[in-house]
Design a protein around this motif. Structure first.
Motif, PDB file in Angstrom:
ATOM      1  N   HIS A   1      -2.317   1.258  -8.094  1.00  0.00           N
ATOM      2  CA  HIS A   1      -3.017   1.909  -6.991  1.00  0.00           C
ATOM      3  C   HIS A   1      -4.032   1.006  -6.304  1.00  0.00           C
ATOM      4  O   HIS A   1      -4.430   1.276  -5.170  1.00  0.00           O
TER       5      HIS A   1
ATOM      6  N   SER B   1       0.838  -1.202   0.000  1.00  0.00           N
ATOM      7  CA  SER B   1       0.000   0.000   0.000  1.00  0.00           C
ATOM      8  C   SER B   1       0.878   1.260   0.000  1.00  0.00           C
ATOM      9  O   SER B   1       0.540   2.253  -0.655  1.00  0.00           O
TER      10      SER B   1
ATOM     11  N   GLY C   1      -3.447  -0.103  -2.809  1.00  0.00           N
ATOM     12  CA  GLY C   1      -3.712   0.821  -1.710  1.00  0.00           C
ATOM     13  C   GLY C   1      -5.163   0.843  -1.295  1.00  0.00           C
ATOM     14  O   GLY C   1      -5.517   1.534  -0.330  1.00  0.00           O
TER      15      GLY C   1
ATOM     16  N   ARG D   1       1.034   4.090  -2.842  1.00  0.00           N
ATOM     17  CA  ARG D   1       0.918   5.518  -2.551  1.00  0.00           C
ATOM     18  C   ARG D   1       2.057   6.305  -3.186  1.00  0.00           C
ATOM     19  O   ARG D   1       1.881   7.455  -3.601  1.00  0.00           O
ATOM     20  N   ASP D   2       3.228   5.669  -3.295  1.00  0.00           N
ATOM     21  CA  ASP D   2       4.376   6.319  -3.938  1.00  0.00           C
ATOM     22  C   ASP D   2       4.396   6.065  -5.445  1.00  0.00           C
ATOM     23  O   ASP D   2       5.407   6.342  -6.098  1.00  0.00           O
TER      24      ASP D   2
END
Length: 605
Positions: A336, A326, A339, A330-331
């Motif tokens: 995605h 996750s 996450g 986020r980075d």
């Protein structure tokens, strides 16, 4: 103000994660139970890995077990002191990925993330395989079905974690205490006896085919380093402790180091004294248990406790890897969707991927613990080294009081873990370590490519920049595909009239009689909406509608297609509904840029 009613505070529907509420914060003892079982349970396979390496020089070489273990314990002590510094410098969590991203730059961060992914997957595989070995030691009939036992255990862990049943430190305190008590009990009772009470397993012959030289000792050392996995877990979870968090986490790290060191040395002393060599269908730990307590109920109980501890140790990865994934999402270094968090505090995509990778690894190695161990510790030592190097740069940049002393501690730790990692890689390369050498760069490349994609998408979408005002186009058009006059048509046209300036119904029929009947019914109904009829001699529904929509959107007009869909109340009836609406929506999204809307009409059936 309303009198007589207590004030109620709004609470989030998504449960808090561990560490997000005061009642979830850990004491030192709870932290030891919740975060140390991975490291403590490694005594079930670490000493045995040393024995299997040394026995290549014959059973006489088993006397080197204790010196090799003392070298590993010295490295353990260095790591414990170094991670105490990590805890102080990164009270928000000092995982290798976080430290490398902050102090070493993006490339080191990718290396740290890749090594952690490998470590988490191998933790599951090794712990389950070692647990199956312990279970087979108590129940030899399971020896031929260890792979099946591992896969059943993996399925159980996956199901529990997908349901969102999180670990509780209080629940883990009892298994952890039982495991530590069992191992220390074996050591103490066996030391008090002059000779083993019982012998279990079948005899195996070990003719010496290698001399007890430096290379063999290095192989044994590298194999035994698998017992150091999990030492970093406490530094990764500092925010989970109660205040004062740093002091509590450091105290827990010291307790972990002391317990693990005592158990490793105690087992090594017994192996050296009794010349405990590998035997068929039992583990070395099971042999020491039989030597201390015989083959009565305590023998079975301790093997079951070891199995349970290893199962729970495998479960720690299900809490760690999905959270790491996750963070990578986020980075923008993973898709995605990793996450996304369900209504329960579960990253289900991360849990599923971990389970699949662990299952593939178990199948590829036939759940053989000793084929997995050469892969195991390399990823761990990469994380160790990155954490220590990050701390050296941290102290040299900030230069707080006593920074030279702290930098020396972490620098020593970095040198030792680098040497241990190099030894692991060179001595275990042909035994399977090459897989990690391939997997880590592949994962780094994967993370970098995903990040590059998201960067390009952000650039194309103009993220972070103020866009021009939206285009003001003349009138919008809503197209409603229909088959006949019904309540469904009324429902769809009512919604369409509320959405757009102009609404047109479109019907496709191959049969002239049906077209004529629909036109007559439409004229009698007279809903105030134009009906366009499309002939379809090939009895195709989707392509004529797509062509019609493409023609309507050619002049740049804003077009929306509203597709009504019947939804039965009971899922068992869904298969009885035609899926033309979903097919049409899929093709429209692929071939046009119009807005596609699905409008449900819910039945009472």
């Amino acid at each position: 103000m309303v009198y007589g009613l207590a004030r109620r505070e709004l609470r989030p529907k998504v449960p808090l994660r561990p560490g997000e509420g005061e009642k979830h914060h850990l004491t030192s003892m709870e932290g030891l139970a919740a975060l140390s079982l991975d490291a403590l349970s490694s005594v079930a396979y670490g000493p045995e890995a040393i024995v299997l390496a040394l026995v290549a020089a014959g059973t006489g070489a088993l006397t080197a077990t204790l010196p090799v273990t003392l070298a590993i314990v010295f490295l353990l002590a260095t790591l414990v002191v170094s991670y105490g510094q990590v805890i102080a410098a990164h009270p928000d969590g000092g995982g290798a990925y976080a430290v490398a991203k902050k102090d070493l730059g993006p490339t080191a961060a990718l290396l740290g993330a890749a090594s952690l992914v490998v470590d988490y997957v191998l933790t599951v595989a090794v712990s389950l395989a070692a647990g199956a070995d312990a279970l087979a030691s108590a129940f030899p009939a399971l020896a031929r079905d260890k792979l099946l036992v591992c896969l059943v255990g993996l399925a159980l862990l996956t199901a529990v974690n997908l349901r969102g049943v999180t670990e509780s430190a209080r629940v883990l305190m009892l298994p952890t205490a039982l495991f530590v008590a069992a191992i220390l009990g074996v050591v103490v009772v066996d030391l008090l006896r002059s000779q083993p009470v019982a012998t279990v397993g079948t005899d195996l012959s070990f003719p010496a085919h290698e001399s007890l030289g430096l290379l063999l000792i290095l192989k044994a050392f590298s194999s035994g380093c698998s017992a150091l996995t999990g030492v970093e877990a406490i530094a990764n979870a500092v925010p989970s402790f109660r205040t004062p968090r740093v002091r509590r986490a450091q105290r827990t790290e010291l307790m972990l180091g002391a317990l693990l060191g005592v158990m490793l040395i105690g087992l090594a002393v017994l192996i050296r004294r009794d010349r405990v060599a590998p035997r068929g269908d039992v583990t070395v730990l099971a042999q020491l248990t039989a030597g201390a307590f015989g083959t009565g109920w305590l023998y079975y109980a301790i093997n079951l406790i070891v199995t349970l501890a290893l199962l729970l140790a495998a479960n720690t990865s299900f809490g760690g890897l999905p959270v790491l994934m996750s963070l990578l999402a986020r980075d923008h270094r993973l898709p995605h969707l990793f996450g996304l968090r369900a209504e329960r505090p579960v990253y289900r995509y991360g849990v599923t991927v971990l389970a699949l990778m662990a299952a593939l690894l178990l199948l590829a190695t036939d759940a053989d613990t000793h084929r997995l161990i050469p892969l195991f510790a390399i990823g761990v030592f990469i994380g160790f080294t990155l954490s220590q190097l990050g701390l050296v740069l941290h102290w040299t940049r900030r230069k707080p009081d006593g920074w030279k002393h702290r930098a020396l501690i972490n620098g020593t730790g970095a040198v030792l873990t680098t040497l241990a990692g190099v030894i692991l890689l060179t001595t275990k390369f042909l035994e399977g370590a090459w897989v990690v050498v391939v997997a880590v760069p592949f994962l780094m490349l994967l993370f970098a490519r995903v990040q590059r994609y998201y960067t390009a998408v952000g650039e194309e979408l103009g993220l972070g920049r103020i866009p021009a005002p939206p285009d003001r186009r003349a009138g919008s058009l809503v197209i409603v595909p229909l088959g006949e006059v019904s309540k469904l048509a009324r429902h769809a046209l009512g919604a369409a009239l509320a959405l757009g300036d102009e609404v047109v119904a479109v019907a496709v029929h191959a049969d002239p009689d049906k077209r004529r009947a629909l036109r007559e019914a439409w004229d009698r109904w007279n809903p105030g909406v134009r009906l366009d009829m499309i002939e379809s001699p090939h009895r195709s529904l989707v392509q004529p509608v797509v062509d019609y929509v493409q023609r309507a959107a050619r002049d740049g007009r804003q077009v929306a297609v509203l597709i009504p869909e019947v939804e039965p109340r009971h899922r068992r009836y869904e298969i009885l509904q035609n899926q033309r609406g979903l097919l049409l929506a899929t093709v429209l999204r692929a071939r046009t840029d119009v807005v596609v809307c699905m409008l449900p009409y819910r039945l009472g059936l």
